[in-house]
Design a protein around this motif. Structure first.
Motif, PDB file in Angstrom:
ATOM      1  N   UNK A 120       8.932  -3.758  16.946  1.00  0.00           N
ATOM      2  CA  UNK A 120       7.454  -4.542  16.874  1.00  0.00           C
ATOM      3  C   UNK A 120       6.910  -4.180  15.303  1.00  0.00           C
ATOM      4  N   UNK A 121       6.657  -5.034  14.475  1.00  0.00           N
ATOM      5  CA  UNK A 121       6.133  -4.761  13.224  1.00  0.00           C
ATOM      6  C   UNK A 121       4.724  -4.083  13.208  1.00  0.00           C
ATOM      7  N   UNK A 122       4.176  -4.241  14.079  1.00  0.00           N
ATOM      8  CA  UNK A 122       2.769  -3.541  14.138  1.00  0.00           C
ATOM      9  C   UNK A 122       2.946  -1.842  14.045  1.00  0.00           C
ATOM     10  N   UNK A 123       3.953  -1.593  14.469  1.00  0.00           N
ATOM     11  CA  UNK A 123       4.328  -0.029  14.502  1.00  0.00           C
ATOM     12  C   UNK A 123       4.400   0.485  13.055  1.00  0.00           C
ATOM     13  N   UNK A 124       4.497  -0.358  12.101  1.00  0.00           N
ATOM     14  CA  UNK A 124       4.730   0.017  10.970  1.00  0.00           C
ATOM     15  C   UNK A 124       3.882  -0.635   9.634  1.00  0.00           C
ATOM     16  N   UNK A 125       2.766  -1.009  10.197  1.00  0.00           N
ATOM     17  CA  UNK A 125       1.670  -1.597   9.290  1.00  0.00           C
ATOM     18  C   UNK A 125       1.112  -0.344   8.452  1.00  0.00           C
ATOM     19  N   UNK A 126       0.545  -0.930   7.463  1.00  0.00           N
ATOM     20  CA  UNK A 126      -0.112  -0.212   6.387  1.00  0.00           C
ATOM     21  C   UNK A 126       0.152  -0.375   5.025  1.00  0.00           C
ATOM     22  N   UNK A 127      -0.386   0.585   4.108  1.00  0.00           N
ATOM     23  CA  UNK A 127      -0.215   0.247   2.675  1.00  0.00           C
ATOM     24  C   UNK A 127       0.803   1.502   2.155  1.00  0.00           C
ATOM     25  N   UNK A 128       1.770   0.969   1.548  1.00  0.00           N
ATOM     26  CA  UNK A 128       2.796   1.995   0.847  1.00  0.00           C
ATOM     27  C   UNK A 128       3.004   3.154   1.581  1.00  0.00           C
ATOM     28  N   UNK A 129       3.112   2.778   2.767  1.00  0.00           N
ATOM     29  CA  UNK A 129       3.417   4.000   3.787  1.00  0.00           C
ATOM     30  C   UNK A 129       5.102   4.131   4.313  1.00  0.00           C
ATOM     31  N   UNK A 153       6.026  -7.797  -3.258  1.00  0.00           N
ATOM     32  CA  UNK A 153       6.027  -6.624  -2.133  1.00  0.00           C
ATOM     33  C   UNK A 153       5.157  -6.741  -1.281  1.00  0.00           C
ATOM     34  N   UNK A 154       4.509  -8.031  -1.115  1.00  0.00           N
ATOM     35  CA  UNK A 154       3.417  -8.178  -0.151  1.00  0.00           C
ATOM     36  C   UNK A 154       4.211  -9.168   1.050  1.00  0.00           C
ATOM     37  N   UNK A 155       4.043  -8.987   2.436  1.00  0.00           N
ATOM     38  CA  UNK A 155       4.126 -10.105   3.250  1.00  0.00           C
ATOM     39  C   UNK A 155       2.730 -10.203   4.052  1.00  0.00           C
ATOM     40  N   UNK A 169       2.200  -4.113   2.800  1.00  0.00           N
ATOM     41  CA  UNK A 169       2.370  -3.893   1.346  1.00  0.00           C
ATOM     42  C   UNK A 169       3.482  -2.703   1.269  1.00  0.00           C
ATOM     43  N   UNK A 170       4.468  -2.887   0.392  1.00  0.00           N
ATOM     44  CA  UNK A 170       5.236  -1.961   0.120  1.00  0.00           C
ATOM     45  C   UNK A 170       6.456  -2.506  -0.867  1.00  0.00           C
ATOM     46  N   UNK A 171       6.802  -1.569  -1.727  1.00  0.00           N
ATOM     47  CA  UNK A 171       7.694  -2.096  -2.799  1.00  0.00           C
ATOM     48  C   UNK A 171       9.086  -2.652  -2.087  1.00  0.00           C
ATOM     49  N   UNK A 172       9.207  -1.791  -0.692  1.00  0.00           N
ATOM     50  CA  UNK A 172      10.475  -2.102  -0.038  1.00  0.00           C
ATOM     51  C   UNK A 172      10.687  -3.501   0.438  1.00  0.00           C
ATOM     52  N   UNK A 173       9.424  -4.285   0.371  1.00  0.00           N
ATOM     53  CA  UNK A 173       9.470  -5.575   0.999  1.00  0.00           C
ATOM     54  C   UNK A 173       9.768  -6.821  -0.210  1.00  0.00           C
ATOM     55  N   UNK A 174      10.182  -6.152  -1.181  1.00  0.00           N
ATOM     56  CA  UNK A 174      10.508  -7.149  -2.422  1.00  0.00           C
ATOM     57  C   UNK A 174      12.313  -7.592  -1.881  1.00  0.00           C
TER      58      UNK A 174
ATOM     59  N   UNK B  98     -11.247   2.219  -6.954  1.00  0.00           N
ATOM     60  CA  UNK B  98     -10.253   2.627  -7.991  1.00  0.00           C
ATOM     61  C   UNK B  98      -9.066   3.380  -7.482  1.00  0.00           C
ATOM     62  N   UNK B  99      -9.153   4.350  -6.765  1.00  0.00           N
ATOM     63  CA  UNK B  99      -8.301   5.006  -5.921  1.00  0.00           C
ATOM     64  C   UNK B  99      -7.222   4.095  -5.459  1.00  0.00           C
ATOM     65  N   UNK B 100      -7.698   3.028  -4.659  1.00  0.00           N
ATOM     66  CA  UNK B 100      -6.966   1.901  -4.082  1.00  0.00           C
ATOM     67  C   UNK B 100      -6.189   1.219  -5.447  1.00  0.00           C
ATOM     68  N   UNK B 101      -6.646   0.915  -6.232  1.00  0.00           N
ATOM     69  CA  UNK B 101      -6.138   0.375  -7.389  1.00  0.00           C
ATOM     70  C   UNK B 101      -5.103   1.089  -8.145  1.00  0.00           C
ATOM     71  N   UNK B 102      -5.291   2.423  -8.215  1.00  0.00           N
ATOM     72  CA  UNK B 102      -4.358   3.504  -8.640  1.00  0.00           C
ATOM     73  C   UNK B 102      -3.419   4.048  -7.888  1.00  0.00           C
ATOM     74  N   UNK B 103      -3.364   3.159  -6.785  1.00  0.00           N
ATOM     75  CA  UNK B 103      -2.223   3.820  -5.876  1.00  0.00           C
ATOM     76  C   UNK B 103      -2.324   5.108  -5.333  1.00  0.00           C
ATOM     77  N   UNK B 104      -3.625   5.684  -5.169  1.00  0.00           N
ATOM     78  CA  UNK B 104      -3.782   7.125  -4.954  1.00  0.00           C
ATOM     79  C   UNK B 104      -3.394   7.549  -3.647  1.00  0.00           C
ATOM     80  N   UNK B 105      -3.411   6.505  -2.693  1.00  0.00           N
ATOM     81  CA  UNK B 105      -3.203   6.963  -1.150  1.00  0.00           C
ATOM     82  C   UNK B 105      -2.169   6.115  -0.369  1.00  0.00           C
ATOM     83  N   UNK B 106      -1.687   6.317   0.630  1.00  0.00           N
ATOM     84  CA  UNK B 106      -0.857   5.573   1.574  1.00  0.00           C
ATOM     85  C   UNK B 106      -1.902   5.488   2.533  1.00  0.00           C
TER      86      UNK B 106
END
Lengths: 394, 164
Positions: A120-129, A153-155, A169-174, B98-106
């Motif tokens: 399930x993709x919802x299990x891995x949702x997030x930003x750069x995580x 790097x966005x879907x 969002x993740x660079x590994x989406x590219x 700005x923290x978001x824009x600077x990739x400061x957190x996941x």
């Protein structure tokens, strides 16, 4: 202006121009893949576009192991999970996505599910995580010139239950490889050409002017805007003009690289909400909203808009415009271009023309303020401000 | 030594932000409305770096509770990439946008939940920091319906009570 800190990444290999399609099997071999899952939609299948790709792959000794074409216009979380199941059942080892944003983003989502070994993709949702996970070779062949998804790097995937579009969002989406071949967009209807082109223009403008903008992404934005303003009307009015088509595809890719590294803004935040709540096609939503949002942002973004004016109208016209008027002139030039696209291809300029009703606006506004793209918009926006803007666009 | 000092300041700032939000729930209708719309049982975790302070909060439908350690992983987890970055964020040198824009957190969880948190934190910062600082770190300075002094007083009381 250089930000205090920025990041930039693009690892997608671009195959652009003559016989680009025919090179897919060789790329798959380099990626050590033999059994690709071909992902597409029913319309492209019917138009024979998919057959063109299948034939070239077969001829060069790398036929798809399976084909999945049940991807709707707005992809969804359940479709993503289904693709992953088909991939596993068919013993595939790679993916080739042939289509527009929905097909490509569904493929990206399924690849995330597979490489992270979840159901399930919802299990891995997030930003750069996300960690990199297992590598699944992935080639993308865009059939529209707009989303730029082949290099991002966005879907963006629709959550049917909540009626929202979710961003992963993740660079590994590219993808590993993006294939730009004019043959894939020659038959795109005028209205879709105009709408997807408006999307690409919006990517370039928002990426160049949002809080996350950086010098590298801006360079791509400027080049993309120049190509779009020089080619979009030609591509709409003369669909068989391969040169205009390839220039538009390239512009969309460059705008994609740009926004993948600097995000977008309020046009996209509200546009995602319009797509999720009212099913307005993404490109058309961009065309309707752009003049209104750019005007709203003008007090905070006049300088950065002014810098884009030469790409939009040419250096002579830009130089003849008084410096303090250039930001406003950019907004007007975008509005005029959208008017031309409306006249030539019939893209809507008002929300009511796209079938949006007044009583839907409140929900759109509430959804929009929770969209991640809003966080880097040059001006803050409350629910009421979004609502006022939507009423102005109705 | 410097890192230790940063950790102490960040830990205090985390508690101060929480205390401010609790105070603002009573004083500021925007904050109250935002919290009311939050799903009951929503949990946030904010980690400020490796071996650095963390904050866990839960919305129980009535109050935003600071909890020592959640039993399960929080529904929305923000992990700042380094304590030095957290220090800049919590001392008014950098805003959340700005923290978001600077990739400061996941982030693990839904982006919509971060947007909600961002609006709350921005609002709290608009009260807590002097306008000259807020103007630098917030996308826009909102109109504040309550005097800063009242918010400072309530926040301080809440902060001290939570220390006892």
């Amino acid at each position: 202006m250089k930000p205090a800190y920025f990041e930039f990444q693009n690892a997608v290999k671009l195959l652009c121009g003559q016989n680009a399609l025919e090179r897919i099997p060789d790329e798959l071999r380099h990626l050590e893949a033999e059994r690709p899952l071909l992902l597409t939609d029913a319309v492209l299948l019917r138009l024979g576009m998919v057959a063109m790709v299948q034939d070239t792959m077969r001829a060069e000794g790398c036929a798809p192991a399976a084909t999945f074409s049940d991807i709707p216009v707005d992809s969804s979380l359940s479709v993503v999970n289904r693709i992953a199941a088909v991939y596993r059942e068919s013993g595939c080892d790679s993916m080739v996505a042939v289509g527009g944003g929905s097909v490509i983003d569904s493929a990206k989502g399924a690849r995330l599910v597979l490489s992270h070994d979840t159901d399930d993709i919802l299990a891995i949702s997030g930003i750069e995580n996300l960690r990199c996970g297992r590598h699944i070779p992935f080639i993308v062949v865009p059939t529209t010139a707009g989303t730029g998804s082949e290099c991002t790097g966005v879907a963006v995937i629709r959550n049917e239950e909540q009626g929202i579009k979710m961003e992963f969002l993740s660079p590994f989406v590219e993808p590993d490889v993006a294939v730009l071949d004019a043959r894939m967009t020659l038959r795109l209807p005028a209205r879709a050409t105009a709408a997807t082109g408006a999307d690409a223009l919006c990517h370039a403008i928002e990426a160049a002017t949002c809080l996350q903008s950086n010098p590298l992404s801006s360079a791509y934005c400027h080049a993309a805007i120049q190509l779009i303003s020089a080619n979009i009307i030609r591509a709409v009015q003369h669909g068989s003009d391969a040169d205009a088509r390839l220039n538009m595809a390239l512009a969309a890719t460059m705008a994609g690289i740009a926004f993948s590294n600097s995000m977008v803004g309020a046009v996209h935040a509200i546009g995602h909400a319009l797509g999720g709540v009212c099913h307005v096609p993404h490109g058309e939503a961009m065309g309707i909203l752009m003049p209104h949002v750019l005007r709203y942002n003008l007090p905070a973004a006049a300088e950065s808009y002014a810098r884009l004016l030469p790409e939009m109208v040419g250096w002579e016209k830009a130089a003849a415009t008084p410096a303090q008027m250039r930001g406003e002139a950019l907004v007007q030039a975008v509005t005029d271009l959208l008017g031309q696209l409306h006249a030539s291809a019939g893209i809507p300029l008002r929300l009511s023309e796209a079938g949006v009703a007044e009583q839907q606006l409140a929900r759109v506004a509430e959804t929009a303020v929770n969209d991640g793209a809003l966080i880097v918009n040059p001006r803050a926006m409350s629910v009421q401000q979004v609502l006022d803007l939507l009423r102005g666009a109705l | 030594m410097r890192r230790r000092l940063q950790a102490v300041i960040v830990a205090a700032a985390l508690r101060l932000v929480h205390a401010a939000l609790v105070a603002l729930q009573r004083l500021d209708p925007e904050v109250a409305g935002e919290l009311r719309r939050m799903p009951v049982g929503m949990t946030y975790a904010i980690h400020t770096g490796h071996n650095a302070p963390s904050l866990f909060v839960e919305w129980d439908g009535q109050r935003l509770l600071r909890i020592p350690h959640p039993e399960q992983a929080a529904l929305c987890t923000l992990r700042l990439k380094a304590l030095a970055i957290s220090f800049r964020l919590f001392t008014g040198q950098m805003g959340l946008a700005h923290a978001y824009a600077q990739h400061a957190f996941t982030l693990s969880g839904e982006i919509a939940d971060v947007m909600r948190l961002a609006r709350l934190v921005n609002r709290a910062e608009a009260y807590l920091f002097p306008p000259i600082l807020s103007r630098r770190i917030l996308p826009e300075l909102p109109e504040l319906p309550v005097s800063r002094l009242r918010v400072y007083a309530r926040t301080l009381i809440g902060f001290l009570q939570s220390s006892c």
